[in-house]
Design a protein around this motif. Structure first.
Motif, PDB file in Angstrom:
ATOM      1  N   ASP A  43       1.075  -1.159   0.029  1.00  0.00           N
ATOM      2  CA  ASP A  43       0.014   0.092  -0.009  1.00  0.00           C
ATOM      3  C   ASP A  43       0.905   0.996   0.082  1.00  0.00           C
ATOM      4  O   ASP A  43       0.689   2.195  -0.776  1.00  0.00           O
ATOM      5  CB  ASP A  43      -0.737   0.121   1.182  1.00  0.00           C
ATOM      6  CG  ASP A  43      -2.137  -0.821   1.052  1.00  0.00           C
ATOM      7  OD1 ASP A  43      -2.657  -0.998  -0.136  1.00  0.00           O
ATOM      8  OD2 ASP A  43      -2.703  -1.208   2.319  1.00  0.00           O
ATOM      9  N   GLU A  66      -6.657   6.317  -1.558  1.00  0.00           N
ATOM     10  CA  GLU A  66      -6.867   5.605  -0.456  1.00  0.00           C
ATOM     11  C   GLU A  66      -5.900   5.518   0.734  1.00  0.00           C
ATOM     12  O   GLU A  66      -6.303   5.795   1.724  1.00  0.00           O
ATOM     13  CB  GLU A  66      -7.245   3.990  -0.719  1.00  0.00           C
ATOM     14  CG  GLU A  66      -7.703   3.194   0.324  1.00  0.00           C
ATOM     15  CD  GLU A  66      -8.023   1.750   0.159  1.00  0.00           C
ATOM     16  OE1 GLU A  66      -7.429   1.261  -0.840  1.00  0.00           O
ATOM     17  OE2 GLU A  66      -8.365   1.221   1.104  1.00  0.00           O
ATOM     18  N   GLU A  67      -4.618   5.741   0.346  1.00  0.00           N
ATOM     19  CA  GLU A  67      -3.727   5.965   1.231  1.00  0.00           C
ATOM     20  C   GLU A  67      -3.258   7.222   1.807  1.00  0.00           C
ATOM     21  O   GLU A  67      -2.218   7.370   2.322  1.00  0.00           O
ATOM     22  CB  GLU A  67      -2.572   4.938   0.668  1.00  0.00           C
ATOM     23  CG  GLU A  67      -2.942   3.556   0.325  1.00  0.00           C
ATOM     24  CD  GLU A  67      -3.704   2.815   1.624  1.00  0.00           C
ATOM     25  OE1 GLU A  67      -2.997   3.048   2.715  1.00  0.00           O
ATOM     26  OE2 GLU A  67      -4.358   1.904   1.135  1.00  0.00           O
ATOM     27  N   ASP A  84      -6.474   3.993  -6.186  1.00  0.00           N
ATOM     28  CA  ASP A  84      -6.218   2.959  -5.306  1.00  0.00           C
ATOM     29  C   ASP A  84      -5.086   2.268  -5.544  1.00  0.00           C
ATOM     30  O   ASP A  84      -5.012   1.634  -6.524  1.00  0.00           O
ATOM     31  CB  ASP A  84      -7.458   1.916  -5.384  1.00  0.00           C
ATOM     32  CG  ASP A  84      -7.454   0.718  -4.141  1.00  0.00           C
ATOM     33  OD1 ASP A  84      -6.566   0.901  -3.493  1.00  0.00           O
ATOM     34  OD2 ASP A  84      -8.425   0.400  -3.691  1.00  0.00           O
ATOM     35  N   LEU A  86      -3.516  -0.128  -4.282  1.00  0.00           N
ATOM     36  CA  LEU A  86      -3.599  -1.649  -4.230  1.00  0.00           C
ATOM     37  C   LEU A  86      -4.815  -1.890  -3.835  1.00  0.00           C
ATOM     38  O   LEU A  86      -5.126  -1.652  -2.516  1.00  0.00           O
ATOM     39  CB  LEU A  86      -2.333  -2.035  -3.067  1.00  0.00           C
ATOM     40  CG  LEU A  86      -2.260  -3.566  -3.034  1.00  0.00           C
ATOM     41  CD1 LEU A  86      -2.319  -4.356  -3.986  1.00  0.00           C
ATOM     42  CD2 LEU A  86      -0.880  -3.867  -2.061  1.00  0.00           C
ATOM     43  N   ASP A  87      -5.731  -2.260  -4.770  1.00  0.00           N
ATOM     44  CA  ASP A  87      -7.033  -2.691  -4.577  1.00  0.00           C
ATOM     45  C   ASP A  87      -6.708  -4.299  -4.114  1.00  0.00           C
ATOM     46  O   ASP A  87      -6.475  -5.093  -4.948  1.00  0.00           O
ATOM     47  CB  ASP A  87      -7.938  -2.564  -5.646  1.00  0.00           C
ATOM     48  CG  ASP A  87      -9.233  -2.776  -5.526  1.00  0.00           C
ATOM     49  OD1 ASP A  87      -9.947  -2.407  -4.237  1.00  0.00           O
ATOM     50  OD2 ASP A  87      -9.727  -3.748  -6.101  1.00  0.00           O
TER      51      ASP A  87
HETATM   52 MG   LIG Z   1      -6.181  -0.219  -1.594  1.00  0.00          MG
END
Ligand SMILES: [Mg+2]
Length: 250
Positions: A43, A66-67, A84, A86-87
């Motif tokens: 992430d 997201e992060e 995102d 890393l989804d």
């Molecule tokens: Mg993610």
């Protein structure tokens, strides 16, 4: 409006982030905190890479990740990247079902975007337009749902439409399974964040699929609250049946 360099930038950043994450998996020793925090390292490193690339290439644009921290200036910005890094991070290191999402939103709509699925060796983008690589023949619609909602969404769709229902992780992977023609729809009956759905929706729409809310209404992005209720991505001929079932009209 997005130009061809935005489409190319989304594709490059998504693909290179996917490559970075694959290298991390191939060399877990590079993950100084040990294998159990590989999700965390994935992430973080993916987020930092994306922020650096978009910051350099598009210094005036705002990024909602997201992060990252949510910058309220995005609400007044004409160009916002929703990413995102890393989804499906709980699958990272355990299965191929994880992806990287990069999308540009203008006036509430995704206008360029890319989803990289390194486990399938592919990055899909809004340009060039994705073409299905698989075709299936069957009377029962094949629909992907989220693992956490299999018992709710899966049952509704199986009973309401006679669908064959399967569940895997990662919104990006599920959406790209529809784009590549492996299944007919992806349905998520619960809430999800804009970074889960934005780039998958951009690519799916470019591929000629329909993306909408559970009741068939339009999706909007870069909202004040990035939490959204429900998502349908499907072949056009299925949208009416799916939205009727998912909104309780059938
Ligand atoms: Mg993610």
């Amino acid at each position: 409006m997005a130009d061809s360099s935005d489409h190319a930038l989304a594709a490059r950043v998504a693909a290179e982030t996917g490559e970075l994450l694959v290298r991390l998996l191939e060399n877990p020793a590079a993950n100084g905190r040990g294998w159990h925090s590989i999700e965390y390292t994935g992430d973080r490193s993916a987020h930092e890479f994306i922020m650096r690339e978009l910051g350099r290439e598009r210094p005036d644009d705002i990024v909602l990740s997201e992060e990252g921290r949510d910058d309220p200036a995005r609400l007044a910005s004409d160009r916002v990247w929703i990413v995102d890094p890393l989804d499906g991070s709980s699958d990272f290191g355990w299965s191929d079902h994880w992806s990287v999402h990069v999308a540009l939103v203008e006036n509430g709509k995704p206008t360029a975007g890319a989803v990289s699925v390194p486990g399938w060796d592919t990055t899909w983008a809004t340009e060039p337009t994705p073409k299905p690589i698989m075709s299936r023949v069957g009377e029962r619609p094949r629909i992907l749902v989220s693992r956490s909602r299999r018992h709710i969404d899966g049952r509704l769709l199986a009973e309401g439409l006679g669908a064959e229902v399967m569940a895997v992780g990662s919104a990006g992977v599920k959406a790209m399974a529809v784009v590549r023609g492996e299944v007919d729809a992806y349905v998520h009956g619960g809430g999800l964040y804009e970074w889960d759905s934005c780039a998958p929706v951009a690519v799916a729409e470019a591929a000629g699929l329909v993306a909408c809310r559970l009741d068939g209404s339009e999706l909007w992005f870069n909202k004040d609250d990035p939490w959204s209720p429900g998502l349908v991505i499907c072949k056009p001929e299925l949208v009416e049946g799916i939205t009727m079932v998912m909104s309780g009209r059938r």
